[in-house]
Design a protein around this motif. Structure first.
Motif, short mmCIF file in Angstrom:
data_model
loop_
_atom_site.label_atom_id
_atom_site.label_comp_id
_atom_site.label_asym_id
_atom_site.label_seq_id
_atom_site.Cartn_x
_atom_site.Cartn_y
_atom_site.Cartn_z
N LEU A 1 0.83 -1.21 0.00
CA LEU A 1 0.00 0.00 0.00
C LEU A 1 0.86 1.25 0.00
N ALA A 2 1.86 1.29 0.87
CA ALA A 2 2.75 2.45 0.93
C ALA A 2 3.45 2.67 -0.40
N ALA A 3 3.83 1.58 -1.06
CA ALA A 3 4.55 1.69 -2.33
C ALA A 3 3.63 2.18 -3.46
N LEU A 4 2.34 1.93 -3.35
CA LEU A 4 1.40 2.33 -4.39
C LEU A 4 1.08 3.82 -4.36
N ARG B 1 0.02 11.47 -7.40
CA ARG B 1 -1.30 11.54 -8.02
C ARG B 1 -2.38 10.87 -7.19
N THR B 2 -2.00 10.19 -6.12
CA THR B 2 -2.98 9.50 -5.29
C THR B 2 -3.86 10.52 -4.58
N ARG B 3 -5.18 10.40 -4.79
CA ARG B 3 -6.14 11.32 -4.18
C ARG B 3 -6.78 10.72 -2.94
N LEU B 4 -7.20 9.44 -3.05
CA LEU B 4 -7.89 8.85 -1.91
C LEU B 4 -7.74 7.34 -1.88
N LEU B 5 -8.03 6.81 -0.70
CA LEU B 5 -8.11 5.36 -0.48
C LEU B 5 -9.58 5.00 -0.38
N LEU B 6 -10.00 4.00 -1.14
CA LEU B 6 -11.37 3.49 -1.08
C LEU B 6 -11.31 2.13 -0.41
N LEU B 7 -11.75 2.08 0.84
CA LEU B 7 -11.57 0.89 1.67
C LEU B 7 -12.91 0.27 2.04
N ASN B 8 -12.92 -1.05 2.10
CA ASN B 8 -14.13 -1.79 2.44
C ASN B 8 -13.79 -2.80 3.53
N SER B 9 -14.26 -2.53 4.73
CA SER B 9 -14.07 -3.45 5.86
C SER B 9 -15.27 -3.31 6.79
N PRO B 10 -15.91 -4.42 7.14
CA PRO B 10 -15.72 -5.80 6.70
C PRO B 10 -15.82 -5.90 5.18
N HIS B 11 -14.96 -6.76 4.62
CA HIS B 11 -14.73 -6.74 3.18
C HIS B 11 -15.67 -7.66 2.41
N ASN B 12 -16.18 -7.13 1.32
CA ASN B 12 -16.97 -7.88 0.36
C ASN B 12 -16.11 -8.11 -0.88
N PRO B 13 -15.78 -9.35 -1.27
CA PRO B 13 -16.47 -10.58 -0.88
C PRO B 13 -15.69 -11.50 0.07
N THR B 14 -14.51 -11.13 0.56
CA THR B 14 -13.68 -12.11 1.27
C THR B 14 -14.06 -12.28 2.74
N GLY B 15 -14.75 -11.28 3.32
CA GLY B 15 -15.06 -11.34 4.74
C GLY B 15 -13.94 -10.83 5.63
N VAL C 1 -2.65 10.15 6.75
CA VAL C 1 -2.26 11.44 7.32
C VAL C 1 -0.92 11.88 6.75
N ALA C 2 0.03 10.96 6.68
CA ALA C 2 1.37 11.31 6.21
C ALA C 2 1.36 11.80 4.77
N HIS C 3 0.47 11.25 3.94
CA HIS C 3 0.43 11.62 2.52
C HIS C 3 -0.74 12.56 2.21
N ASP C 4 -1.45 13.02 3.24
CA ASP C 4 -2.58 13.95 3.08
C ASP C 4 -3.62 13.40 2.11
N LEU C 5 -4.03 12.15 2.34
CA LEU C 5 -5.01 11.49 1.49
C LEU C 5 -6.40 11.55 2.11
N LEU C 6 -7.39 11.57 1.25
CA LEU C 6 -8.76 11.36 1.70
C LEU C 6 -9.02 9.86 1.77
N VAL C 7 -9.96 9.46 2.61
CA VAL C 7 -10.31 8.05 2.74
C VAL C 7 -11.83 7.91 2.66
N VAL C 8 -12.29 7.02 1.81
CA VAL C 8 -13.71 6.68 1.71
C VAL C 8 -13.87 5.26 2.21
N THR C 9 -14.68 5.07 3.23
CA THR C 9 -14.84 3.75 3.83
C THR C 9 -16.25 3.21 3.58
#
Length: 256
Positions: free
Chosen positions: A162-165, A169-183, A199-207
């Motif tokens: 994740l850190a390497a990605l 140009r990274t604007r935000l992280l789109l995260l899903n937890s509990p995760h669909n479809p793996t659980g 916080v370190a990269h000043d990113l927005l996060v959508v959960t």
């Protein structure tokens, strides 16, 4: 799906959506209905939700509540209930008038959030596999999806990867937890490291937290509760999964 050309020769469908066909959920549900198979392709329960929830909705309809256009942000009582839920379960204090928005299900919430926050050319890092509307929503906004693949057997996120990605140009992280479809459910340590990177990269996060009450091992940690995350996190959830009335399409967005 190949876009059909207009009389002018220009494709009718915007090129950024040319690679998207019919949603896999529609395809699998149609196949299950046609063959009588058990449908494992769409996240709806075998039975309806609690009788008291259904009857409360019936009473509201008979009393003339909610039968006409609601306020744009949603019915005040529902926004207040969402805020009360966040305080009760997660200790998050929200102003229901300005920090809660009701949507037609979580899918609309995800699409509207991505359209509001992502500019053309922005990169959006998202877990893979993913709910298929993520890719379409990112494409609609003109963004570029960057996958963080969750691999068997544990489907844990590789946080070094994740850190390497993350790029300029990274604007935000789109995260899903509990995760669909793996659980997969993020641990507190994983959520804390993700928050630190945001916080370190000043990113927005959508959960996407629609399965927040369907946790059988571990605990659900809303990223908005972690240091530095309240002001940069948009949290999305839904009544459909929590109460097993997925056809009602009632979702909400919570953000500062």
């Amino acid at each position: 799906m190949t876009p059909k050309p207009a009389p002018s020769g220009r494709p009718l469908l915007a090129p950024r959506l040319a690679s998207f066909g019919t949603t896999v959920f529609a395809e699998m549900s149609a196949l299950a209905a046609r063959t009588g198979a058990i449908n494992l392709g769409q996240g709806f329960p075998d039975t309806d939700g609690p009788d008291e929830v259904r009857e409360a909705a019936v009473r509201a309809l008979r009393e003339g509540r909610g039968n006409q256009y609601p306020p744009g942000p949603g019915i005040p009582e529902l926004r207040e209930a969402v805020a009360a839920h966040q305080h009760r379960f997660h200790g998050i204090d929200l102003d229901p008038a300005t920090e809660v928005l009701v949507t037609a299900g979580a899918t609309e919430a995800i699409a509207a959030t991505l359209l509001a926050l992502v500019e053309p050319g922005d990169e959006v890092i998202a877990f893979e596999p993913y709910y298929d509307s993520y890719a379409a929503g990112i494409a609609l906004a003109g963004g570029h999806r960057v996958p963080l693949t969750l691999r068997a057997p544990g489907f844990r996120p590789d946080l070094d990867r994740l850190a390497a990605l993350i790029t300029p140009r990274t604007r935000l992280l789109l995260l899903n937890s509990p995760h669909n479809p793996t659980g997969m459910v993020l641990t507190r340590e994983e959520a804390t490291e993700i928050a630190r990177l945001a916080v370190a990269h000043d990113l927005l996060v959508v959960t996407d937290e629609v399965y927040e009450h369907l946790v059988y091992e571990g605990e659900h940690i809303p990223l908005a509760t972690l240091p530095g995350m309240r002001e940069r996190t948009v949290s999305i959830s839904s009544a459909g999964k929590t109460f097993s009335f997925t056809g009602w399409k009632v979702g909400w967005v919570k953000a500062c």
